[in-house]
Design an enzyme around this catalytic site. Structure first.
Site, short mmCIF file in Angstrom:
data_model
loop_
_atom_site.label_atom_id
_atom_site.label_comp_id
_atom_site.label_asym_id
_atom_site.label_seq_id
_atom_site.Cartn_x
_atom_site.Cartn_y
_atom_site.Cartn_z
N LYS A 1 -2.39 6.60 1.49
CA LYS A 1 -2.05 6.99 2.85
C LYS A 1 -1.19 8.49 2.87
CE LYS A 1 -2.20 4.85 7.28
NZ LYS A 1 -3.37 5.48 8.05
N GLU B 1 -16.40 6.66 4.73
CA GLU B 1 -15.52 5.95 5.90
C GLU B 1 -15.70 6.98 7.18
OE1 GLU B 1 -11.38 5.14 4.98
OE2 GLU B 1 -11.19 7.11 3.85
N ARG C 1 0.93 -1.21 -0.13
CA ARG C 1 -0.29 0.02 -0.10
C ARG C 1 1.03 1.27 0.14
NH1 ARG C 1 -4.75 0.31 4.54
NH2 ARG C 1 -2.83 0.81 5.82
C1 LIG Z 1 -8.49 6.89 6.31
C2 LIG Z 1 -8.29 5.44 6.94
N1 LIG Z 1 -9.27 4.53 6.49
C3 LIG Z 1 -9.17 3.24 7.05
C4 LIG Z 1 -8.08 2.74 7.77
C5 LIG Z 1 -7.99 1.41 8.17
O1 LIG Z 1 -7.07 0.82 7.40
P1 LIG Z 1 -6.31 -0.53 8.09
O2 LIG Z 1 -7.00 -1.46 8.48
O3 LIG Z 1 -5.07 -0.84 6.97
O4 LIG Z 1 -5.36 0.05 9.15
C6 LIG Z 1 -7.05 3.93 8.06
C7 LIG Z 1 -6.11 3.57 9.05
O5 LIG Z 1 -4.95 3.09 8.98
C8 LIG Z 1 -7.26 5.33 7.75
O6 LIG Z 1 -6.33 5.91 8.04
#
Ligand SMILES: Cc1ncc(COP(=O)(O)O)c(C=O)c1O
Length: 350
Positions: free
Chosen positions: A198, A234, A93
């Site tokens: 991210k 989200e 990612r």
């Molecule tokens: C915006 C956002 N959505 C979703 C997630 C959840 O992703 P993950 O399960 O890979 O931690 C995160 C955090 O990491 C995030 O910052």
């Protein structure tokens, strides 16, 4: 080359920290791992004691947000071993992000080496099994150099620091720990923009929504799709989940972060529990027909949502035992208490 060893994994010494009462805050740990990309190649700087970064003032990471981060957890298992969870997915990612931001990808083996070295070097900061806490791993990447023009950097820094953390939402998980969210009037990402990576800028863009929601007494902000403001995106830094009838449903959107926790929960739901799962658009109006809501992520694990407020409309949801089953299965796999049928655990050995 011999890897530096500060502790051995069978060394049980722990730092003098009240691990059972940690929040989600930065506690400095002795070592961080760093590598730099210069002249077209990655060079390992190794483990550093200095928690302050020395950066060129013209760095693209500082001016133009050419920056990425990741979030993972390492836990001491019930079997006393040390496990990371699907770290190669985080590496991929991060590299999706590096390609989108036109910068140098971090080789997967460098990412994994950094993870293993930094965890071993900070071993006493891994919370004991059963404390409810974990060692949070924060890889970060940014474009650096002497620059003022709006263009991608030639050089990059990749660093991983760690810090012990407790639950992301105060109170953690449990039937009496429902959280409320407020639908934000703002968007965190554009329809064809950077919401799926991210990048730090997405988070700066979410601060207003999060701050407004918390000031109004909510746990976090819920984002709607930025094109039509009709579909659920989200919640803060976590993906949205709901049960509609038998099915576990979750939004399909190109502007949310593809959560590794969500991907894992969907696979647990369908392949271990045999529940139907659907990744599709979920209109906010569809909440009228939803039986239970939650959000999920590395930090949030699974957090059940008891209330969603959108202006003068609101929805209330009860605790659903299926959240508990998903939570127990995921945590069990992550900590070695349950079988790992999908090969998700990554054991850190000394
Ligand atoms: C915006 C956002 N959505 C979703 C997630 C959840 O992703 P993950 O399960 O890979 O931690 C995160 C955090 O990491 C995030 O910052």
């Amino acid at each position: 080359m011999e890897k530096p060893r500060y502790y051995f994994v069978d060394d049980r010494s722990t730092a003098n920290i009240d691990f059972s009462n940690l929040g989600f805050d930065y506690i400095p740990c002795p070592y961080r791992f760093e590598a730099v990309f210069e002249h077209g190649i990655w060079r390992v700087r190794g483990l550093l004691e200095d928690g302050t970064m020395h950066l060129r003032e013209g760095s693209q990471g500082l001016h133009y947000g050419q920056q990425l981060f990741e979030g993972m957890k390492v836990q001491r298992g019930s079997d006393d071993r040390i496990y990371a969870f699907r770290p190669r997915d985080n590496s991929r990612r991060m590299n999706d992000g590096a390609r989108y931001l036109c910068g140098a990808e971090v080789p997967e083996e460098l990412f994994i080496r950094g993870l293993e070295e930094v965890v071993q070097a900070n071993l006493p900061y891994i919370p004991p099994a059963g404390s409810g806490a974990a060692l949070y791993i924060r890889p970060m990447w940014l474009g650096v150099g002497d620059n003022v023009g709006v263009k991608p950097a030639a050089d990059y820094v990749f660093r991983i620091f760690v810090t012990p953390v407790g639950p992301y939402f105060k109170g953690g998980f449990g039937p009496d720990q429902g959280k409320s969210c407020m639908v934000s009037a703002h968007d965190r990402a554009a329809p064809c923009g950077s919401g799926h990576i991210k990048a730090g800028g997405n988070y700066a863009a979410s601060f207003k929504s999060g701050t407004q929601a918390k000031a109004a007494g909510f746990a976090d902000a819920l984002f709607l799709d930025p094109a039509e403001r009709r579909y659920i995106e989200e919640i803060g830094a976590a993906n949205f989940l709901a049960f509609k009838g038998d099915a576990l449903i979750t939004p399909d959107s190109g502007s949310i972060l593809p959560s590794i926790t969500r991907k894992s929960l969907l696979q647990i739901a369908s392949e271990i529990f045999g529940w139907p799962t659907e990744e599709r658009k979920i209109a906010i109006d569809e909440l009228d027909e939803v039986a239970a809501a939650a959000c999920c992520g590395t930090a949030a694990v699974i957090t059940w949502i008891s209330r969603i407020v959108d202006g003068d409309r609101s929805w209330d949801f009860p605790f659903d035992e299926r959240w508990q089953r998903l939570y127990d299965e995921l945590q069990g796999i992550q900590t070695g208490a349950k079988d790992d049928p999908f090969g998700w655990r990554h054991e850190i050995t000394g």
